[in-house]
Design a protein around this motif. Structure first.
Motif, short mmCIF file in Angstrom:
data_model
loop_
_atom_site.label_atom_id
_atom_site.label_comp_id
_atom_site.label_asym_id
_atom_site.label_seq_id
_atom_site.Cartn_x
_atom_site.Cartn_y
_atom_site.Cartn_z
N GLU A 6 0.82 -1.22 0.00
CA GLU A 6 0.00 0.00 0.00
C GLU A 6 0.85 1.26 0.00
OE1 GLU A 6 -0.59 -2.59 1.84
OE2 GLU A 6 -2.67 -3.18 1.49
N ALA A 7 1.96 1.24 0.76
CA ALA A 7 2.81 2.43 0.85
C ALA A 7 3.36 2.79 -0.52
CB ALA A 7 3.95 2.17 1.83
N TYR A 8 3.80 1.77 -1.26
CA TYR A 8 4.34 2.02 -2.60
C TYR A 8 3.25 2.52 -3.55
CZ TYR A 8 8.77 -0.14 -1.41
OH TYR A 8 9.98 -0.41 -0.85
N LEU A 9 2.06 1.93 -3.44
CA LEU A 9 0.97 2.35 -4.33
C LEU A 9 0.58 3.79 -4.08
CD1 LEU A 9 -1.41 -0.76 -4.49
CD2 LEU A 9 0.47 -0.12 -5.97
N MET A 10 0.57 4.17 -2.77
CA MET A 10 0.24 5.56 -2.43
C MET A 10 1.28 6.52 -2.99
SD MET A 10 -2.55 6.01 -0.85
CE MET A 10 -3.78 5.22 0.15
N LEU A 11 2.56 6.16 -2.82
CA LEU A 11 3.63 7.02 -3.33
C LEU A 11 3.54 7.15 -4.84
CD1 LEU A 11 6.24 8.60 -2.96
CD2 LEU A 11 7.48 6.46 -3.06
N ALA A 12 3.28 6.01 -5.52
CA ALA A 12 3.17 6.05 -6.98
C ALA A 12 1.99 6.91 -7.40
CB ALA A 12 3.02 4.63 -7.52
N ALA A 13 0.87 6.80 -6.67
CA ALA A 13 -0.30 7.61 -7.00
C ALA A 13 -0.01 9.09 -6.81
CB ALA A 13 -1.49 7.19 -6.13
N LEU A 14 0.77 9.40 -5.76
CA LEU A 14 1.13 10.79 -5.49
C LEU A 14 1.98 11.35 -6.62
CD1 LEU A 14 0.50 12.63 -3.13
CD2 LEU A 14 2.68 12.03 -2.12
N LEU A 15 2.98 10.56 -7.06
CA LEU A 15 3.85 11.03 -8.15
C LEU A 15 3.03 11.19 -9.44
CD1 LEU A 15 7.12 8.95 -7.64
CD2 LEU A 15 6.73 11.35 -7.15
N PHE A 16 2.13 10.21 -9.68
CA PHE A 16 1.32 10.27 -10.90
C PHE A 16 0.42 11.50 -10.89
CE2 PHE A 16 -2.11 9.24 -13.75
CZ PHE A 16 -1.48 8.59 -14.79
N SER A 17 -0.21 11.79 -9.72
CA SER A 17 -1.10 12.95 -9.67
C SER A 17 -0.31 14.24 -9.84
CB SER A 17 -1.86 13.02 -8.35
OG SER A 17 -2.15 11.77 -7.87
N ALA A 18 0.90 14.29 -9.24
CA ALA A 18 1.73 15.49 -9.41
C ALA A 18 2.05 15.70 -10.89
CB ALA A 18 3.01 15.35 -8.60
N GLY A 19 2.40 14.60 -11.58
CA GLY A 19 2.68 14.70 -13.00
C GLY A 19 1.46 15.12 -13.79
N MET A 20 0.29 14.59 -13.37
CA MET A 20 -0.96 14.93 -14.06
C MET A 20 -1.27 16.41 -13.92
SD MET A 20 -4.62 13.31 -13.15
CE MET A 20 -4.85 11.90 -14.17
N TYR A 21 -1.07 16.94 -12.70
CA TYR A 21 -1.29 18.37 -12.49
C TYR A 21 -0.37 19.19 -13.39
CZ TYR A 21 -0.79 22.96 -10.52
OH TYR A 21 -0.71 24.31 -10.40
N GLY A 22 0.92 18.78 -13.45
CA GLY A 22 1.87 19.51 -14.28
C GLY A 22 1.52 19.44 -15.75
N ALA A 23 1.11 18.26 -16.21
CA ALA A 23 0.80 18.09 -17.63
C ALA A 23 -0.39 18.95 -18.04
CB ALA A 23 0.52 16.62 -17.92
N VAL A 24 -1.32 19.17 -17.09
CA VAL A 24 -2.50 19.96 -17.42
C VAL A 24 -2.23 21.46 -17.28
CG1 VAL A 24 -4.88 20.43 -16.74
CG2 VAL A 24 -4.07 18.10 -16.82
N SER A 25 -1.42 21.84 -16.28
CA SER A 25 -1.32 23.27 -15.96
C SER A 25 -0.15 23.97 -16.62
CB SER A 25 -1.23 23.45 -14.44
OG SER A 25 0.00 22.94 -13.98
N LYS A 26 0.91 23.26 -16.99
CA LYS A 26 2.11 23.95 -17.49
C LYS A 26 1.88 24.50 -18.90
CE LYS A 26 4.84 23.28 -14.03
NZ LYS A 26 5.42 24.37 -13.26
N LYS A 27 2.55 25.61 -19.18
CA LYS A 27 2.37 26.25 -20.49
C LYS A 27 3.56 26.05 -21.41
CE LYS A 27 -1.14 29.60 -19.38
NZ LYS A 27 -1.08 29.70 -17.90
N GLY A 28 4.72 25.70 -20.86
CA GLY A 28 5.89 25.42 -21.71
C GLY A 28 5.86 23.97 -22.17
N ALA A 29 6.14 23.74 -23.45
CA ALA A 29 6.04 22.37 -23.98
C ALA A 29 7.02 21.43 -23.30
CB ALA A 29 6.28 22.39 -25.49
#
Lengths: 103, 169
Positions: A6-29
């Motif tokens: 569970e600890a690894y899955l939570m960490l992976a989900a956290l990294l994935f969500s952080a990446g998802m936020y960046g992919a949606v919000s960033k303006k530089g390609a």
């Protein structure tokens, strides 16, 4: 207290969500591509964790991770080449400069 | 004893990876963001080693922390004309944040409520040698692996073609 899947899955989900936020919000390609890479790291971690705890001998998740790595390496290579091509024609690497698709 | 050691290593690596990910998203300088991503990749390699995936830990360092990080930095270098261009306004979007938080909450609920069936723990985890033998077995993963190498070759040829000057194509 022992370390479980569970600890690894939570960490992976956290990294994935952080990446998802960046992919949606960033303006530089380039930053969008780096965020996609962060998402790929999350996916890899997820697969390796499942491999370690569910199929430790068969290593199924590890083989899946190899394929995810290959595909994301191809994606990053193509993405950055595309950024360079767009930079050449638009003199900018902002995502907004992609609004004009023709020539 | 081993459990405590693993737990401390996991804590440190998790902290480094999450802090670097947040640093990457909040950095105003693009070059700093690229280095934060490098830190995430190296921490992920450490986590792979903790999970007994030694070959993947190695590949993670070679591919992500090596090649991809260099590629990122090169693209940043080429697309910036002046040093000051590296510093950009912080992009922030509420819908993006809402999407990411919703996704994380959904996964957290699923992980907390799900029943995970652990496999049988072997005494000795398979190492790099067993990994390679299974990867290149005929009834194993060799066919998908070769197809993946074709995909990678096609993608890299396409990347070279795309990044050339207009007149050279």
């Amino acid at each position: 207290m022992t370390l479980g899947l569970e600890a690894y899955l939570m960490l992976a989900a956290l990294l994935f969500s952080a990446g998802m936020y960046g992919a949606v919000s960033k303006k530089g390609a380039v930053q969008v591509l780096m965020s996609l890479e962060l998402m790929a790291v999350g996916v890899d971690l997820n697969l390796v964790a499942f491999s370690r705890y569910v199929t430790p001998v068969e290593m199924t998740g590890q083989f899946f991770t190899v394929f995810v790595m290959i595909v994301s390496a191809a994606e990053i290579g193509l993405g950055l080449a595309l950024v360079l091509a767009i930079f050449r024609s638009a003199r900018s690497s902002e995502v907004d400069s992609l609004a004009e698709l023709k020539g | 004893m081993t459990d405590t050691y693993t737990l401390v290593a996991f804590g440190v690596l998790a902290l480094v990876s999450v802090a670097s990910a947040v640093g990457m998203l909040t950095a105003r300088n693009v070059v700093h963001a690229a280095y934060c991503l490098l830190a995430v990749s190296i921490a992920a390699a450490g986590l792979f080693a903790l999970l007994e995936a030694r070959y993947l830990a190695l590949m993670q360092v070679l591919v992500y922390a090596g090649a991809v990080a260099i590629l990122n930095l090169f693209t940043i270098m080429i697309t910036l004309r002046r040093r000051e261009d590296a510093v950009r306004p912080r992009d922030f979007s509420w819908p993006g944040l809402a999407l990411a938080v919703t996704f994380f909450a959904a996964v957290a609920v699923a992980v907390a409520g799900g029943v995970l069936v652990p496999g049988v723990e072997p005494d000795v985890f398979p190492g790099v040698r067993e990994f390679g033998e299974r990867l290149f077995e005929i009834e194993g993963w060799v066919l998908p692996f070769e197809i993946a190498s074709l995909v990678l070759t096609a993608a890299l040829v396409g990347a070279v073609w795309w990044s050339r000057e207009e007149g050279e194509r």
